[in-house]
Design an enzyme around this catalytic site. Structure first.
Site, mmCIF file in Angstrom:
data_model
loop_
_atom_site.group_PDB
_atom_site.id
_atom_site.type_symbol
_atom_site.label_atom_id
_atom_site.label_comp_id
_atom_site.label_asym_id
_atom_site.label_seq_id
_atom_site.Cartn_x
_atom_site.Cartn_y
_atom_site.Cartn_z
ATOM 1 C CB VAL A 90 -2.695 -1.653 -2.119
ATOM 2 C CG1 VAL A 90 -2.039 -2.950 -2.563
ATOM 3 C CG2 VAL A 90 -2.299 -0.514 -3.044
ATOM 4 C CB SER A 110 1.657 -1.160 9.532
ATOM 5 O OG SER A 110 2.038 -0.353 8.448
ATOM 6 N NE ARG A 111 -2.900 0.158 14.778
ATOM 7 C CZ ARG A 111 -2.933 1.468 14.486
ATOM 8 N NH1 ARG A 111 -3.409 1.879 13.331
ATOM 9 N NH2 ARG A 111 -2.485 2.344 15.363
ATOM 10 N N GLY A 170 0.842 -1.210 0.000
ATOM 11 C CA GLY A 170 0.000 0.000 0.000
ATOM 12 C C GLY A 170 0.869 1.248 0.000
ATOM 13 C CG HIS A 171 3.238 2.168 3.442
ATOM 14 N ND1 HIS A 171 3.258 1.030 4.209
ATOM 15 C CD2 HIS A 171 2.634 3.103 4.208
ATOM 16 C CE1 HIS A 171 2.716 1.267 5.377
ATOM 17 N NE2 HIS A 171 2.308 2.521 5.410
ATOM 18 C CE LYS A 220 -6.009 0.228 6.130
ATOM 19 N NZ LYS A 220 -5.174 1.040 6.999
ATOM 20 C CG ASP A 221 -5.517 5.492 6.842
ATOM 21 O OD1 ASP A 221 -5.765 5.044 7.949
ATOM 22 O OD2 ASP A 221 -4.680 4.977 6.066
ATOM 23 C CD GLN A 226 -0.754 9.279 13.760
ATOM 24 O OE1 GLN A 226 -0.131 10.224 13.287
ATOM 25 N NE2 GLN A 226 -1.285 8.336 12.993
ATOM 26 N N GLY A 253 -3.209 7.591 1.369
ATOM 27 C CA GLY A 253 -4.037 6.457 0.946
ATOM 28 C C GLY A 253 -5.519 6.709 1.206
HETATM 29 P P1 AMP Z 1 0.559 4.689 7.793
HETATM 30 O O1 AMP Z 1 1.963 4.232 7.717
HETATM 31 O O2 AMP Z 1 -0.401 3.641 8.237
HETATM 32 O O3 AMP Z 1 0.389 5.997 8.496
HETATM 33 O O4 AMP Z 1 0.155 4.967 6.282
HETATM 34 C C1 AMP Z 1 0.880 5.882 5.502
HETATM 35 C C2 AMP Z 1 0.100 6.179 4.247
HETATM 36 O O5 AMP Z 1 -0.105 4.982 3.513
HETATM 37 C C3 AMP Z 1 -1.295 6.741 4.558
HETATM 38 O O6 AMP Z 1 -1.572 7.777 3.644
HETATM 39 C C4 AMP Z 1 -2.174 5.558 4.352
HETATM 40 O O7 AMP Z 1 -3.501 5.901 3.980
HETATM 41 C C5 AMP Z 1 -1.483 4.838 3.214
HETATM 42 N N1 AMP Z 1 -1.878 3.427 3.193
HETATM 43 C C6 AMP Z 1 -1.840 2.554 4.204
HETATM 44 N N2 AMP Z 1 -2.356 1.366 3.835
HETATM 45 C C7 AMP Z 1 -2.728 1.491 2.546
HETATM 46 C C8 AMP Z 1 -3.354 0.632 1.579
HETATM 47 N N3 AMP Z 1 -3.669 -0.620 1.862
HETATM 48 N N4 AMP Z 1 -3.611 1.117 0.354
HETATM 49 C C9 AMP Z 1 -3.292 2.396 0.047
HETATM 50 N N5 AMP Z 1 -2.717 3.256 0.890
HETATM 51 C C10 AMP Z 1 -2.440 2.821 2.131
#
Ligand code: AMP
Length: 531
Positions: A197, A207-208, A35-36, A170-171, A60, A168
């Site tokens: 993704v 990541s979780r 995803g990243h 997703k959020d 956060q 993403g």
């Molecule tokens: P995080 O590391 O969880 O803060 O995510 C960093 C960025 O990656 C954020 O903009 C998320 O929305 C994006 N992201 C995380 N998971 C996905 C995914 N499965 N598909 C697309 N973007 C993602």
């Protein structure tokens, strides 16, 4: 690739390297997955310099959340970034980012000498997005979370000062809040939302997900299935909030291990609860599986389809786009006519063509209207600020001036905004250089129309002949086309690019009618699959 852990290092690097270049920024909390990487790839394909931040932001996390356990894998992340051709990683400590003046975080040496600040007890200046966006959806269950996100994103955007920042979908709540933050603070940073993704099972990557067992991962995929059920209901005409939410609920109920926190239908931009469906709705879920919290969503759109056609000059885009629009009964979004209409207004207003600030003001106040005329001779009628300029925009004066005005970045920015407003309703065919990659990235059908340099030179020669213009040698025309291609693909404003999901049509040896028929058939195929 460089790795910086200090603000000084990052600033110095950017100071030395940016010099007029486009900077793309991807903020993350590390533990990188596909995803990243999709965000990084998006950034890589549209920017000269790509910066990724890796920072698990304590602000956060709530006091009973997983800040301590959150996966950290800097070495692996570094390798993934290197493979994805990132230019620099910024991975500061909490102390570096929030400063030690307010206390020792105790995190880096593992000794909590002072309480670890979290979303309940921030110790730095805090950014507060509008309450009605932070207190809904996840905000109801994670008080202070989005204030922590907004604070760190504000700091990171100020440090990196990117042209484009990638988040993403997703959020979805985070993305809506950041778009609002950037608009409210008048930053000229483009926030790019990237599609979710997923694993083959449909489970959104996160990541979780590392917290889940294989069995739990399988169970968690019910979230995606439930959203797909609701999407199907929506596509077959259900617009009722209760029905859509109930559809999700019933599907999730099949897997009792998945405990729903909320299922909500809100407006994707304002996050206001939708009682009645308008043009778009964000259907979002949060659920728990054991102690792991998972989120997922789908955006439901009630709009007509969009056909986006890109390609190099001379590939026949505008003729084909007009024909396709006519065959499908859609509006041909004549972007060229929009630039011409603004040029007409500039000339009418007596503004000099090189007075970019005045033209920017004029563009930001102008309203362009297009409609398919009843007259078969006129494909599109055009108004600007209520003046009918359908014919006036074809004058020699406008023709002589339009490319200089269209090349001005603010003009383009403004007209893209107006084009995207058309996109909300859909029902259009548009063509250009970056229509599918930049203007309508969610177009239902994306076409990249091309032809060999030789073929395009031959067509150009034929056009000149038809227009009784002096003959130009084929060799000369080929050279001109090659140079134009290089210029168009490397230009800073609106470079020519093929969207990853665009269908390539090589038009050598094909006539307009054949190309049109092929696109019309692809359109019907696509739509029958997605319905
Ligand atoms: P995080 O590391 O969880 O803060 O995510 C960093 C960025 O990656 C954020 O903009 C998320 O929305 C994006 N992201 C995380 N998971 C996905 C995914 N499965 N598909 C697309 N973007 C993602």
């Amino acid at each position: 690739m460089r790795l910086f852990t200090t603000i000084a290092g990052l600033r110095c690097y950017l100071g030395l390297h940016r010099q007029g270049k486009n900077v793309g920024f991807v903020p993350t909390m590390g533990a990188l997955h596909a995803g990243h990487i999709s965000l990084i790839e998006g950034a890589r394909s549209h920017n000269d310099i790509v910066i990724v931040s890796i920072f698990v932001n304590p602000l956060q996390f709530g006091p009973s959340e997983d800040f301590q356990q959150y996966p950290r894998s800097l070495e692996q992340d570094r390798q993934l970034c290197q493979q994805a051709r990132v230019d620099a990683i910024f991975a500061p400590s909490a102390e570096e980012l929030y400063g030690s003046g307010t206390g020792d975080w105790g995190l880096e040496i593992g000794v909590a000498r002072l309480p670890i600040p979290d979303s309940q007890s921030p110790i730095s200046t805090t950014v507060l997005p509008p309450e009605n966006m932070t207190s809904v959806l996840c905000g109801r269950f994670r008080p202070g979370h989005f204030q922590g996100v907004a604070t760190v994103v504000t700091k990171l955007l100020n440090l990196v000062q990117p042209n484009n920042a990638y988040f993403g979908e997703k959020d979805a709540q985070q993305l809506a809040i950041i778009r609002r933050l950037v608009a409210d603070l008048n930053w000229s940073i483009k926030i790019v939302g990237c599609p979710i993704v997923r694993e083959a099972s449909g489970l959104a990557l996160s990541s979780r997900n590392q917290y889940l067992t294989l069995e739990q991962k399988e169970q968690a995929s019910v979230l995606y299935r439930s959203l797909q059920q609701a999407k199907k209901a929506f596509q077959s005409g259900d617009r009722d909030r209760a029905i859509l939410i109930d559809t999700v609920q019933q599907e999730i109920a099949i897997v009792p291990e998945v405990q729903i926190e909320y299922i909500e239908l809100v407006h994707p931009t304002t996050l206001m609860r939708l009682e009645k469906f308008e043009e778009a709705g964000l259907l979002a879920i949060a659920a728990r599986l054991g102690s792991t919290r998972l989120i997922d969503n789908v955006v439901l759109r009630d709009r007509q389809p969009i056909v986006a056609i890109d390609g190099p000059a001379g590939a026949g885009k505008s003729t084909v786009a007009r024909q396709v629009a006519k065959s499908l009964g859609l509006l041909y979004l004549d972007t060229g006519a929009m630039y011409r209409a603004l040029t007409w207004l500039v000339l009418e207003s007596g503004i000099r063509v090189d007075d970019e600030p005045s033209i920017a003001e004029l563009a930001s106040r102008s309203q362009i209207q297009l409609s398919t005329g009843d007259d078969p001779q006129i494909t599109t009628r055009v108004w600007i600020n209520d003046h009918d300029v359908t014919f006036a925009i074809r004058s020699l004066e406008v023709t002589a001036m339009v490319s200089a005005i269209a090349a001005q970045p603010y003009v383009r920015q403004e007209l893209v905004k107006q084009q995207q407003r058309w996109g909300l309703k859909g029902g259009i065919v548009a063509e250009g250089r970056d229509i599918a990659t930049h203007v309508f990235p969610d177009a239902e059908l994306k076409i990249f129309l091309t032809a060999s340099v030789h073929e395009r030179a031959q067509r150009r020669q034929q056009d000149l002949k038809n227009q009784q213009q002096p003959n130009v040698s084929l060799v000369q025309l080929e050279q001109d086309i090659q140079e134009r291609d290089t210029r168009d693909s490397t230009r800073v404003v609106a470079p020519l690019q093929k969207a990853a999901d665009a269908i390539l049509i090589e038009t050598d040896g094909l006539g307009i009618a054949e190309v049109t028929a092929r696109i019309v058939s692809l359109y019907h195929q696509k739509l029958s699959v997605s319905r």
